[in-house]
Design an enzyme around this catalytic site. Structure first.
Site, short mmCIF file in Angstrom:
data_model
loop_
_atom_site.label_atom_id
_atom_site.label_comp_id
_atom_site.label_asym_id
_atom_site.label_seq_id
_atom_site.Cartn_x
_atom_site.Cartn_y
_atom_site.Cartn_z
N LYS A 61 1.08 -1.19 0.02
CA LYS A 61 -0.36 0.09 0.28
C LYS A 61 0.54 1.16 0.19
O LYS A 61 0.79 2.43 -0.37
CB LYS A 61 -1.25 0.12 1.22
CG LYS A 61 -1.71 -1.21 1.07
CD LYS A 61 -3.03 -0.90 2.82
CE LYS A 61 -3.85 -1.91 2.42
NZ LYS A 61 -4.64 -2.29 3.65
N SER A 77 -0.72 0.22 5.96
CA SER A 77 -1.42 -0.45 6.80
C SER A 77 -2.64 -1.63 6.48
O SER A 77 -2.88 -1.78 5.62
CB SER A 77 -1.56 0.76 8.06
OG SER A 77 -1.68 -0.19 9.63
N ASP A 78 -1.68 -2.42 7.54
CA ASP A 78 -2.84 -3.48 7.26
C ASP A 78 -2.41 -4.70 8.31
O ASP A 78 -2.03 -4.62 9.52
CB ASP A 78 -2.55 -4.42 6.16
CG ASP A 78 -3.17 -4.98 5.23
OD1 ASP A 78 -4.61 -6.14 6.54
OD2 ASP A 78 -4.36 -4.62 4.79
N GLN A 79 -3.85 -5.29 8.78
CA GLN A 79 -4.20 -6.36 10.13
C GLN A 79 -4.53 -7.19 9.00
O GLN A 79 -5.71 -7.91 8.67
CB GLN A 79 -5.43 -5.26 10.65
CG GLN A 79 -5.31 -6.68 11.80
CD GLN A 79 -6.24 -5.88 12.82
OE1 GLN A 79 -7.62 -5.87 12.70
NE2 GLN A 79 -6.10 -5.24 13.97
N ALA A 114 0.05 -4.44 11.05
CA ALA A 114 1.96 -4.03 10.69
C ALA A 114 1.45 -1.87 9.47
O ALA A 114 0.37 -2.03 9.58
CB ALA A 114 1.74 -4.72 9.25
#
Length: 201
Positions: A61, A77-79, A114
């Protein structure tokens, strides 16, 4: 810090929770959807550790927007959710959400959040943090009332809950950072933004 007001930060995310975190912390930014094909990335990295996948998605991203706007700082950001050794994706509808929560009920899962910071088309920092989430054995009646009250808003969360809302009632124990649960490891992000000169020290 000299010139700090000239720095631009772009949050490469559609997440309302991440926007709220940065706004609440007083960080000036604009938001832009990176539009990455998350399913394709997941397929290409089949079998990867869920925490590492969260990092790869965050990096993708950040890089996508940074290549379009190399002069800006870009935060991706990601989860991911890890349960019983497997990774769980977002529920497609409320029926899937009901089954998801029944599966998680009475057990413990892990949320991996993250973040990655990019500039000039390159990732300059990335990190991940994990929270351990223990769900109580709530009744089916509670679950039905919860789903009715939350509606499709909960489909935006991989775990089908928002800890800052009614989702708090689903748990009897949470180990880890609150912001990590919400979807971004905010403290490390703020540290890196200060180190990079993107916000005031």
């Amino acid at each position: 810090m000299s010139g700090v007001n000239e720095e631009r930060l772009i949050l490469a995310s559609r997440s309302a929770a991440r926007r709220t975190m940065l706004t609440g912390a007083g960080v000036p930014f604009t938001a832009q959807d990176a539009g990455v094909d998350e399913d394709a990335i997941k397929a290409s990295l089949d079998g990867i550790d869920p925490a590492e996948l969260a990092l790869e998605l965050a990096r993708a991203k950040a890089l996508t927007i940074s290549r379009q706007d190399p002069e800006a700082w870009v935060l991706g950001s990601d989860q991911t959710l890890d349960f019983a050794g497997g990774m769980i994706s977002k529920a497609a509808d409320l029926d899937a959400a009901r089954e998801r929560l029944r599966t998680l009920r009475g057990g413990t899962h892990h949320l991996n959040s993250a973040a990655a910071l990019a500039r000039g088309g390159a990732v300059v920092w990335s990190g991940v943090d994990t929270a351990r989430m223990s769900m109580r054995r709530f009744s089916d009646e509670f679950l039905d009332a919860y789903l009715q009250a939350e509606g499709e808003d909960l489909l935006g969360s991989v775990g089908c809950y928002r800890l800052e809302g009614r989702g708090a009632q689903l748990f009897d124990r949470v180990e880890g950072d609150y912001f990590t649960v919400l979807g971004m490891p905010l403290w490390p992000v703020l540290d890196e933004l200060r180190r990079a000169g993107a916000i005031r020290t």
